[in-house]
Design an enzyme around this catalytic site. Structure first.
Site, PDB file in Angstrom:
ATOM      1  CB  SER A 151      34.262 -31.159  85.924  1.00  0.00           C
ATOM      2  OG  SER A 151      33.465 -30.013  86.079  1.00  0.00           O
TER       3      SER A 151
HETATM    4  N1  SAH Z   1      28.701 -30.483  85.156  1.00  0.00           N
HETATM    5  C1  SAH Z   1      29.014 -30.119  83.802  1.00  0.00           C
HETATM    6  C2  SAH Z   1      29.948 -28.953  83.720  1.00  0.00           C
HETATM    7  C3  SAH Z   1      29.155 -27.728  83.701  1.00  0.00           C
HETATM    8  S1  SAH Z   1      30.013 -26.271  83.185  1.00  0.00           S
HETATM    9  C4  SAH Z   1      29.575 -31.292  83.060  1.00  0.00           C
HETATM   10  O1  SAH Z   1      29.898 -32.318  83.662  1.00  0.00           O
HETATM   11  O2  SAH Z   1      29.672 -31.210  81.847  1.00  0.00           O
HETATM   12  C5  SAH Z   1      28.879 -25.120  83.922  1.00  0.00           C
HETATM   13  C6  SAH Z   1      27.535 -25.006  83.267  1.00  0.00           C
HETATM   14  O3  SAH Z   1      26.757 -24.093  84.033  1.00  0.00           O
HETATM   15  C7  SAH Z   1      27.589 -24.435  81.853  1.00  0.00           C
HETATM   16  O4  SAH Z   1      26.948 -25.307  80.974  1.00  0.00           O
HETATM   17  C8  SAH Z   1      26.834 -23.094  81.971  1.00  0.00           C
HETATM   18  O5  SAH Z   1      26.096 -22.766  80.815  1.00  0.00           O
HETATM   19  C9  SAH Z   1      25.931 -23.377  83.151  1.00  0.00           C
HETATM   20  N2  SAH Z   1      25.423 -22.201  83.863  1.00  0.00           N
HETATM   21  C10 SAH Z   1      26.050 -21.049  84.175  1.00  0.00           C
HETATM   22  N3  SAH Z   1      25.218 -20.235  84.856  1.00  0.00           N
HETATM   23  C11 SAH Z   1      24.031 -20.893  84.995  1.00  0.00           C
HETATM   24  C12 SAH Z   1      22.779 -20.591  85.618  1.00  0.00           C
HETATM   25  N4  SAH Z   1      22.568 -19.439  86.251  1.00  0.00           N
HETATM   26  N5  SAH Z   1      21.807 -21.521  85.548  1.00  0.00           N
HETATM   27  C13 SAH Z   1      21.987 -22.701  84.917  1.00  0.00           C
HETATM   28  N6  SAH Z   1      23.145 -23.052  84.324  1.00  0.00           N
HETATM   29  C14 SAH Z   1      24.160 -22.160  84.359  1.00  0.00           C
END
Ligand code: SAH
Length: 223
Positions: free
Chosen positions: A71
């Site tokens: 993000s």
């Molecule tokens: N906070 C992170 C950004 C995350 S992007 C950062 O700073 O880098 C969103 C993430 O959520 C992705 O890695 C994706 O694989 C994960 N995601 C999506 N659905 C999910 C679920 N049901 N459980 C766990 N993770 C999930």
């Protein structure tokens, strides 16, 4: 010479972080001193894949592989400020991704549990979080939309992938005066929502229009 403190390395990009905090966070009204300090000290470049290193402190989200993003710094700080994390809090993060947001939360909280569905991302995030000297995190792999009941309840929950609606399991795993920040909505049309639990009541406040990758799984979108 650059000060060597926890999470800081000599010759790291402290000057760039200081500029990022002033021009992207403070100038847009973010004020929480603990959040700003975490953003000022955690080396974001550690969490960014090599091809994007030059853009580590850019004012936007970056693609990080597996169709996922890290993000924008402003969004990380904004969500963290609204979450109101205190030093005695036990926090759940759903969507570990790179682990950058995880590290920011862990600087502010007592303990963080973070859940990621892609095992490779979780492993990489674990190594990076250790690299910035953060040790109070438990990394889990699985469907975070279901929470992590055996580790709860949580004082604070942050979700960094967009759900079609607030996942019920997460509401249930909040403490009585707990708070959650999460993006809710369809692809390309999401709002950041603050949920405040007061006993059996859940108050919702809309914060900001955002765009996150979808939360997949049982409480999210079909995989
Ligand atoms: N906070 C992170 C950004 C995350 S992007 C950062 O700073 O880098 C969103 C993430 O959520 C992705 O890695 C994706 O694989 C994960 N995601 C999506 N659905 C999910 C679920 N049901 N459980 C766990 N993770 C999930």
């Amino acid at each position: 010479m650059i000060g060597v403190g926890s999470g800081e390395k000599q010759g790291d990009r402290a000057a760039e972080r200081a500029v990022m905090v002033e021009t992207q966070l403070v100038s847009r009204g973010l004020r929480d001193v603990r959040v700003l300090e975490a953003m000022r000290t955690i080396c974001r470049e550690v969490f960014v894949p090599a091809p994007y290193l030059e853009d580590a402190y850019a004012d936007r989200a970056l693609a990080v592989g597996y169709g996922q993003t890290i993000s924008q710094p402003y969004i990380v700080a904004y969500m963290t400020e609204w979450l109101g994390v205190e030093s005695h809090h036990h926090v759940l993060e759903v969507g570990t991704g790179t682990g950058y947001q995880t590290a920011v939360l862990a600087r502010l909280a007592r303990t963080v549990v973070t859940v990621e569905r892609i095992a490779e991302l979780s492993e990489t995030a674990r190594a990076r979080v250790m690299e910035v000297d953060v040790a109070n995190v438990t990394f889990l792999t699985g469907d975070g939309g279901l929470g992590a009941k055996e580790f709860g309840p949580f004082d604070r929950i942050m979700v960094t992938a967009a759900a079609p609606r607030t996942p019920r399991a997460l509401l249930e795993q909040l403490t009585d005066d707990g708070r959650m920040v999460l993006p809710v909505g369809e692809e390309g049309d999401q709002r950041l929502v603050l949920v405040e639990r007061r006993g059996d009541r859940f108050d919702e406040t809309n914060l900001l229009r955002v765009r996150f990758v979808p939360l997949l799984g049982e409480a999210g979108f079909a995989e």
